[in-house]
Scaffold this active site. Structure first.
Site, PDB file in Angstrom:
ATOM      1  N   ASP A  26       6.496  14.315  -2.731  1.00  0.00           N
ATOM      2  CA  ASP A  26       5.951  13.353  -1.780  1.00  0.00           C
ATOM      3  C   ASP A  26       6.938  13.070  -0.649  1.00  0.00           C
ATOM      4  OD1 ASP A  26       3.860  11.750  -0.957  1.00  0.00           O
ATOM      5  OD2 ASP A  26       4.447  10.039  -2.182  1.00  0.00           O
ATOM      6  N   HIS A  27       6.444  13.001   0.550  1.00  0.00           N
ATOM      7  CA  HIS A  27       7.170  12.584   1.757  1.00  0.00           C
ATOM      8  C   HIS A  27       8.479  13.329   1.999  1.00  0.00           C
ATOM      9  CE1 HIS A  27       4.488   9.389   3.057  1.00  0.00           C
ATOM     10  NE2 HIS A  27       4.293   9.162   1.775  1.00  0.00           N
ATOM     11  N   ASP A  61       6.273  15.335   5.478  1.00  0.00           N
ATOM     12  CA  ASP A  61       6.088  14.164   6.331  1.00  0.00           C
ATOM     13  C   ASP A  61       6.976  14.303   7.565  1.00  0.00           C
ATOM     14  OD1 ASP A  61       5.983  11.712   7.574  1.00  0.00           O
ATOM     15  OD2 ASP A  61       6.312  10.538   5.759  1.00  0.00           O
ATOM     16  N   GLU A  91       1.645  14.579   6.827  1.00  0.00           N
ATOM     17  CA  GLU A  91       1.543  13.264   7.452  1.00  0.00           C
ATOM     18  C   GLU A  91       1.711  13.475   8.948  1.00  0.00           C
ATOM     19  OE1 GLU A  91       2.220   8.715   6.839  1.00  0.00           O
ATOM     20  OE2 GLU A  91       2.275  10.168   5.229  1.00  0.00           O
TER      21      GLU A  91
END
Length: 109
Positions: A26-27, A61, A91
């Site tokens: 994630d991210h 991201d 993102e």
């Protein structure tokens, strides 16, 4: 057994609970792309040995970067990931939440 420890655990969970198991990063910002590169190398090796990638998906991201550069980079990663069935979450923009380092979360409701 013919599979890595990680894949054995995921296979066991899938059989035991009858649900798919998703392993996701994630991210990952630009500074973390070398980490994603290393994970993708592990994904490719695992895919070549066992027919499935080690991770199900990754998130990149680059929301703090210009949109065109963000899309260009993510497109390159998606091209490689799709070859072995790994999905990519991207993102595109800043949402104003904790993930963006913002203490202010606008009331949009």
């Amino acid at each position: 057994m013919g599979q890595s420890l990680e894949q054995n655990i995921f296979t066991l969970w899938q059989k035991e609970y009858g649900i798919p198991v998703v392993v996701h990063t994630d991210h990952a910002s630009r500074k973390l792309l070398p980490w994603i590169d290393a994970l993708m190398e592990a994904n490719r090796e695992h895919f070549n040995n066992y027919g499935v990638p080690l991770f199900s998906s990754h998130m990149i991201d680059l929301s703090e970067e210009p949109l065109e550069e963000n899309i260009k980079t993510c497109k390159e990663y998606l091209k490689e990931m799709s070859k072995i069935g790994v999905t990519l979450e991207i993102e595109l923009g800043v949402t104003g939440g904790e993930e963006d380092g913002s203490r202010f979360i606008p009331n949009i409701w």
